[in-house]
Design a protein around this motif. Sequence first.
Motif, short mmCIF file in Angstrom:
data_model
loop_
_atom_site.label_atom_id
_atom_site.label_comp_id
_atom_site.label_asym_id
_atom_site.label_seq_id
_atom_site.Cartn_x
_atom_site.Cartn_y
_atom_site.Cartn_z
N LEU A 46 53.08 60.26 50.46
CA LEU A 46 51.92 59.38 50.39
C LEU A 46 52.35 57.92 50.31
N SER A 47 51.81 57.11 51.22
CA SER A 47 52.04 55.68 51.18
C SER A 47 50.73 55.00 50.79
N LEU A 48 50.80 54.11 49.82
CA LEU A 48 49.62 53.39 49.36
C LEU A 48 49.81 51.90 49.63
N ASP A 49 48.77 51.27 50.20
CA ASP A 49 48.79 49.83 50.47
C ASP A 49 48.15 49.06 49.34
N ILE A 50 48.73 47.91 49.02
CA ILE A 50 48.14 47.01 48.03
C ILE A 50 48.30 45.58 48.53
N ILE A 51 47.32 44.75 48.21
CA ILE A 51 47.35 43.33 48.59
C ILE A 51 47.49 42.47 47.34
N TYR A 52 48.40 41.50 47.39
CA TYR A 52 48.56 40.55 46.29
C TYR A 52 48.36 39.13 46.85
N GLY A 53 48.45 38.15 46.00
CA GLY A 53 48.24 36.78 46.46
C GLY A 53 46.78 36.48 46.76
N LEU A 65 49.98 56.68 39.95
CA LEU A 65 49.63 57.68 40.97
C LEU A 65 50.88 58.27 41.64
N GLN A 66 52.03 57.67 41.39
CA GLN A 66 53.34 58.15 41.86
C GLN A 66 53.38 58.39 43.38
N PRO A 67 53.03 57.37 44.16
CA PRO A 67 53.19 57.52 45.61
C PRO A 67 54.67 57.52 45.97
N THR A 68 55.01 58.09 47.10
CA THR A 68 56.40 58.07 47.55
C THR A 68 56.75 56.78 48.28
N HIS A 69 55.71 56.03 48.66
CA HIS A 69 55.92 54.82 49.44
C HIS A 69 54.83 53.81 49.10
N ILE A 70 55.20 52.53 49.04
CA ILE A 70 54.23 51.46 48.77
C ILE A 70 54.44 50.34 49.80
N SER A 71 53.35 49.92 50.42
CA SER A 71 53.37 48.73 51.27
C SER A 71 52.56 47.66 50.55
N ALA A 72 53.22 46.53 50.26
CA ALA A 72 52.59 45.45 49.49
C ALA A 72 52.55 44.20 50.36
#
Length: 372
Positions: free
Chosen positions: A152-159, A178-185
């Motif tokens: 599971l990859s979860l996207d998050i936006i910062y800034g 949530l312990q995703p295996t991948h994060i795109s920030a």
Amino acid sequence: MAGIYLHIPFCRKVCGYCDFFKNASLKHKEPLLKAMKKEIFLRKNYLNEPIETIYFGGGTPSILKIAEVENLLQTIYDNFEISKNIELTFEANPDDLSKEYLQGLKNIGVNRLSIGIQSFDDKVLEFMNRRHTAEEAIRCVKNAKQAGFDNLSLDIIYGIPNSDVEYLKENLRQLCELQPTHISAYHLTIEQGTPFGHLKKKGKLHEIADENSEKQYLFLVEYLQKQCYEQYEISNFCKSGKISQHNTNYWMQKPYLGIGPSAHSYNKEMRQWNISNLKKYITGIEKEDLPAESEELSVKDKFNDYIMVRLRTKWGIDLEYVQKTFGNFYLENVKKVLKENKEDFVLKNTTLLLKPERFLRSDYLIAKFFVI
């Protein structure tokens, strides 16, 4: 090995920041899917090697019915050689991922989900014009795990305007729980032509200060590293062995075929991009006249592409590869830029890497290597 990307350009709502090609009307969905299947057939000889990744992006792929996704996949399977270890990624909005929909995706072979969470703050989600709530985001991830998805990859936006490190810390806490295996920030950017872009033009919205951006980015990297996520690209973090193979193939310059309006393709010798217009795309495919533009890549183009994509990653650029593939002129160019910017890079044996603390200036620093 190669990849296939399918662009599903439909959205029920348009997010304030999004500058991808999309359409909020489903009026042309059926003719578009028919055209995409035909494009797959028409371009079956574009890639002369097995397919190891398939990626549904958008837009919002989860706007499709399971049967529609399956039909697109079957068309690919009928026309291409598929690797036994295929990575099959499907982008989705949290509110689309019911238990039934998740099980349907699992049944047709999807083995990796990329879920656009973006924030765990309902006020921020409303500001960005997202359709889901924080509660729905948390629930869909738990349901995905129950359905058997372990990648599971979860996207998050910062800034985000008016945000600070404390806001980011709370969002990262909930994300990592949530312990995703991948994060795109991704740092929020305000692009021309987007709803946010129009607000900026009117003086009603502005990016956060550079100092705040840097604080948030450095905190993000440190926080995720402490949670055992490896930063393998400027915006991407993963648990051991869970890189996005499809996106990594882009950075490794492996060939890929893009299906659908606005989709890009690359076969090592040329780049090609489909028209960003639904009606013209559908009409062109119906006439078997692919509505696309292309350009052949010179040695200079290939070198600049190599620099641009590889310096964003943990793999960097290989000086021996530069000399062997592009020649001494390009190698000397790299050495010259490196000599002038020693404080920004690390040289490990023959591998040149951008220092992580310089990632925020990556576009500026990478451009120094380009041969014009």
